[in-house]
Design an enzyme around this catalytic site. Structure first.
Site, PDB file in Angstrom:
ATOM      1  N   ASP A  46       0.714  -0.666   0.079  1.00  0.00           N
ATOM      2  CA  ASP A  46      -0.186   0.368  -0.182  1.00  0.00           C
ATOM      3  C   ASP A  46       0.955   1.262  -0.088  1.00  0.00           C
ATOM      4  OD1 ASP A  46      -2.298  -1.964   0.603  1.00  0.00           O
ATOM      5  OD2 ASP A  46      -3.590  -0.116   2.011  1.00  0.00           O
ATOM      6  N   ASP A  50      -9.763   2.302  -9.062  1.00  0.00           N
ATOM      7  CA  ASP A  50      -9.349   1.397  -7.792  1.00  0.00           C
ATOM      8  C   ASP A  50      -9.367   0.802  -6.647  1.00  0.00           C
ATOM      9  OD1 ASP A  50      -9.218  -1.872  -8.386  1.00  0.00           O
ATOM     10  OD2 ASP A  50      -7.278  -1.170  -7.358  1.00  0.00           O
ATOM     11  N   GLU A  53     -14.362   2.553  -7.138  1.00  0.00           N
ATOM     12  CA  GLU A  53     -15.412   1.249  -6.395  1.00  0.00           C
ATOM     13  C   GLU A  53     -14.657   1.487  -5.120  1.00  0.00           C
ATOM     14  OE1 GLU A  53     -13.014  -3.978  -6.838  1.00  0.00           O
ATOM     15  OE2 GLU A  53     -11.780  -1.603  -6.113  1.00  0.00           O
TER      16      GLU A  53
HETATM   17  C1  NOJ Z   1     -10.268  -4.571  -6.657  1.00  0.00           C
HETATM   18  C2  NOJ Z   1      -9.606  -5.150  -8.604  1.00  0.00           C
HETATM   19  O1  NOJ Z   1     -10.857  -4.977  -8.963  1.00  0.00           O
HETATM   20  C3  NOJ Z   1      -9.695  -6.462  -8.389  1.00  0.00           C
HETATM   21  O2  NOJ Z   1      -9.218  -7.048  -9.225  1.00  0.00           O
HETATM   22  C4  NOJ Z   1      -7.777  -5.931  -7.698  1.00  0.00           C
HETATM   23  O3  NOJ Z   1      -7.163  -7.573  -7.418  1.00  0.00           O
HETATM   24  C5  NOJ Z   1      -7.404  -5.259  -6.470  1.00  0.00           C
HETATM   25  N1  NOJ Z   1      -8.673  -3.751  -6.405  1.00  0.00           N
HETATM   26  C6  NOJ Z   1      -6.962  -4.784  -6.290  1.00  0.00           C
HETATM   27  O4  NOJ Z   1      -6.611  -3.969  -7.132  1.00  0.00           O
END
Ligand code: NOJ
Length: 582
Positions: A173, A203, A245
C-alpha cells in the site's frame, strides 16, 4: 438553453480486459491493436464507453492491478502511440475511454518500492509505503484476499520491517500521509487527462489511509484526498469521469458522491440484491436497497454492474446481510461451490444456469434503473467460464468472436494463448460467439443490442427521476422513470413462474400506454390495470404522449420504427394486460 449533461450521465459502460479481448498481432495476447479493430462491434452493440482494466506495465501477479509504471503501457499490449490510436478511434465511434487507476498500491517491483526498502527508516523515500515493526497494527482491517493471504503485513528482509498490503503481498500500500505519494498520483492523473482519457475507474478507493481501531476504510483523510483529486481533474476543464470502486454498503459508499468529490460509484450492494432476487424470486429486499440508494444519492450516479473481472463480491456481512448472502449461495445454480475470498468466482451465465431468460430480465433491470449500467465483456453473449483456472482467471478468458480457431480471438497456437477460450459444454465458442449470434435474430446478443437501442430512444431511462410503484405480487418490481418529456414504466418478474397482478395507475387515468419493447398498445391507464408477465418476463411502457424535446436525435416519435414489434422473439416472452374498464 439547457445545460449540457456530462457525457457519463446514464452512459452504458462496457468493461473489457484488453489482454483477453482481441489479439491484433497474433502473439496470443489481446492488445490495443486488437481492441482498435473491434471498436466497430462496440459501436454496433450500442455502448457509450469502454472501461479498460489496467494496461500499465506489471508483473501480472494481480491481473495488472500490480503496477510498476503508472505512465506507460504494458509492452505486450502496445505503447503510448497504440493507446493514442485507440483513443482517437474510439472517439470517432462516439465511444469514451475510461482507464483503471490504482491509487492504493503498486507492485513490489515498482521502483518506488525498491527505493523505499533500501532507504533509511523514517526517510521520505521509505515513507512512500506503510511500514511497521509490529504486524499487529491496524488489526481491525479485514484481510480481503483471504484465500491468498493470512495477514495484511509482510516482512521485508531488506527493510527489516513489515510493509502493509490490503491485497496481495506483491502489492504494497502507498502511504498517503506522504506528500510525495499525493503529488505523484495527482501527476499521474494529469498525465492521462493530457493524453485524452475520458475518465478513471478508481480502484480500491476506501483504503488510501489507515487509522488504528478502524476497518481502515473510507476515513475522513481519504475523502479529503479524493476532493483534492477532483479539484485537480476539474482544473483541466474537461468532462473526466471519476468512478469509485468502493465495495461498501450504500450508506458508506454515498459519501464518495459528495458534490465536490467523485462523480460516480459502483453500487455493489445493489448488485448482490439483484442476484438475491433472482435466486429467491422475491423483490422486497431489492426494493429496499434501491430506495436506500436513491435516498442517499439521487439521480444517475450509481454505476451498476452485474458481473465484472472479480468474484461476485458478497463480503463478510458488512456489504449485505448474511440473509442475502445465504439466499445467493443457496439459490443460485453455482452459488455453493466456487467460493473465492468473499464471493463467488463465476461468470454471469453459469451463475444463472445458462438461462437466457434470467440473463434478460436482469439486464432489463440494469438498462432501466437509474445510473450507469456496466456490461462485462462476453455477458452480452452469455459467455461461460473456466472453473479451475487460478485466482479470478475463470472469468477472464478470451472473448468469443467467431466459431473459428481460438474463437477468432487470436491466430496464435493454443499454448501461447493468454488463457484458454471456453469449450465447456453449453458455452463452447463454436456456438457462443459474436458471429453466430449476430446471424440469429433471437440471440442474446441481438437482444442486448435492441435493448440498448430502446434505452437510447427513451432518455427518461438515462436521466429521469425514479419512483417505485406498489405491486402486491412478491416477485414483481415496478417503477417509473420520468423526465421532462416522457414517463416510462418498467415491470419485471424475478420469479420463475408467471405472474399476474394489478397496478393502480389512476395517477395517469385515461392516458395511452404503449409497451415499447414489443411495440404494442395496451389499455389506457386506470386504477385497475391488470398485467401478466411470464416467468422472468418484463416490460417497458410509455405512459402518455412524448413531449417535444430539443434533442431531435433522441426523439422517440421520429424513430418508432426502431421499436416495432419484435418478430424474432428476441426480447423475451410476451406480456399481456387488461383493464377492467377496457
Ligand atoms: C479491485 C480490483 O477489481 C481487483 O481485481 C484487484 O485485485 C483489487 N482491486 C486490487 O487492486
Amino acid at each position: 438553453m439547457t445545460k449540457q449533461q456530462p457525457w457519463w450521465n446514464g452512459a452504458v459502460i462496457y468493461q473489457l480486459i484488453v489482454r483477453s479481448f482481441a489479439d491484433g498481432n497474433g502473439d496470443g495476447i489481446g492488445d490495443l491493436q486488437g481492441l482498435a479493430n473491434r471498436l466497430p462491434y462496440l459501436r454496433w452493440l450500442g455502448v457509450e464507453a469502454i472501461w479498460l482494466t489496467p494496461i500499465y506495465p506489471s508483473p501480472l501477479q494481480d491481473g495488472g492491478y500490480d503496477i510498476t509504471d503508472f505512465k506507460s503501457i504494458h509492452p505486450e499490449l502496445g505503447d503510448l502511440a497504440a493507446f493514442h490510436r485507440v483513443l482517437i478511434a474510439a472517439h470517432s465511434h462516439g465511444i469514451k475511454v475510461v482507464m483503471d487507476l490504482v491509487l492504493n498500491h503498486t507492485s513490489t517491483l515498482h521502483p518506488w518500492f525498491q527505493r523505499a526498502r533500501w532507504a533509511p527508516e523514517g526517510s521520505p523515500e521509505r515513507d512512500v509505503y506503510v511500514w511497521s515493526d509490529d504486524p499487529k497494527r491496524y488489526a481491525d482491517a479485514p484481510v480481503l484476499f483471504r484465500h491468498f493471504e493470512s495477514s495484511n503485513w509482510e516482512w521485508d528482509e531488506v527493510a527489516q520491517q513489515y510493509y502493509f498490503h490490503r491485497f496481495l503481498r506483491h502489492q504494497p500500500d502507498l502511504n498517503y500521509d506522504s506528500p510525495i505519494v499525493q503529488k505523484e498520483m495527482l501527476d499521474v492523473v494529469d498525465f492521462w487527462i493530457e493524453r485524452g482519457v475520458d475518465g478513471f475507474r478508481l480502484d480500491a478507493v476506501p483504503f488510501l489511509f489507515e487509522t488504528e481501531g478502524s476497518r481502515c476504510e473510507g476515513l475522513p483523510e481519504t475523502h479529503e484526498f479524493l476532493k483534492r483529486l477532483r479539484a485537480r481533474v476539474d482544473s483541466h476543464g474537461k468532462d473526466v469521469l471519476l468512478l469509485a470502486e468502493a465495495i461498501q454498503p450504500v450508506e458508506e459508499a454515498a459519501p464518495y458522491l459528495a458534490d465536490d468529490e467523485l462523480h460516480g460509484a459502483f453500487n455493489f450492494a445493489l448488485t448482490a440484491h439483484l442476484f438475491a432476487s433472482i435466486a429467491s424470486g422475491t423483490v422486497e429486499a431489492l426494493r429496499e436497497c434501491l430506495q436506500a440508494a436513491q435516498n442517499a444519492v439521487g439521480g444517475s450516479r450509481w454505476a451498476l454492474p452485474l458481473r465484472n473481472h472479480d468474484e461476485l463480491w458478497l463480503g463478510d456481512g458488512h456489504l449485505v446481510s448474511e440473509d442475502v448472502i445465504q439466499t445467493i449461495r443457496a439459490g443460485l445454480h453455482q452459488g455453493q461451490g466456487h467460493w473465492l475470498n468473499w464471493g463467488i468466482n463465476r461468470r454471469l451465465a453459469p451463475l444463472l444456469n445458462g438461462d437466457p431468460g434470467s440473463n434478460r430480465v436482469m439486464h432489463a433491470l440494469l438498462y432501466s434503473l437509474p445510473g450507469l449500467p456496466c456490461l462485462y465483456y462476453g455477458d452480452e453473449l452469455g459467455m461461460g467460464d473456466w472453473p479451475g483456472l487460478r485466482d479470478r482467471d475463470p472469468n477472464r478468458t478470451p472473448m468469443a468472436w467467431t466459431p473459428g480457431r481460438n474463437g477468432g480471438f487470436s491466430t496464435a497456437p493454443d499454448p501461447l494463448l493468454v488463457l484458454p477460450p471456453i469449450t465447456a459444454p453449453g458455452y463452447d465458442y463454436r456456438v457462443v460467439n459474436v458471429e453466430v449470434q449476430k446471424q440469429l435474430p433471437g440471440s442474446l446478443l441481438n437482444w442486448h443490442r435492441r435493448m440498448l437501442t430502446c434505452r437510447k430512444l427513451l432518455p427518461a431511462l438515462r436521466n429521469g427521476g425514479f419512483e417505485l410503484l406498489e405491486c402486491a405480487h412478491p416477485g414483481v418490481i415496478v417503477y417509473v422513470r420520468t423526465n421532462a418529456t416522457m414517463t416510462v414504466m418498467v415491470a419485471a418478474n424475478l420469479s420463475a413462474a408467471g405472474a399476474s397482478f394489478r397496478l393502480d395507475l389512476s395517477r395517469w387515468s385515461g392516458e395511452r400506454t404503449r409497451e415499447v419493447l414489443w411495440g404494442c398498445d395496451f389499455p389506457p391507464a386506470d386504477a385497475d390495470w391488470f398485467v401478466y408477465l411470464a416467468a422472468h418476463g418484463f416490460s417497458w411502457w410509455l405512459i402518455g404522449e412524448v413531449e417535444e424535446s430539443d434533442n431531435s436525435s433522441e426523439d422517440f416519435e421520429g424513430q418508432q420504427d426502431k421499436l416495432s414489434p419484435d418478430p424474432s422473439g428476441a426480447l423475451g416472452s410476451p406480456t399481456s394486460a387488461s383493464s377492467r374498464r377496457a
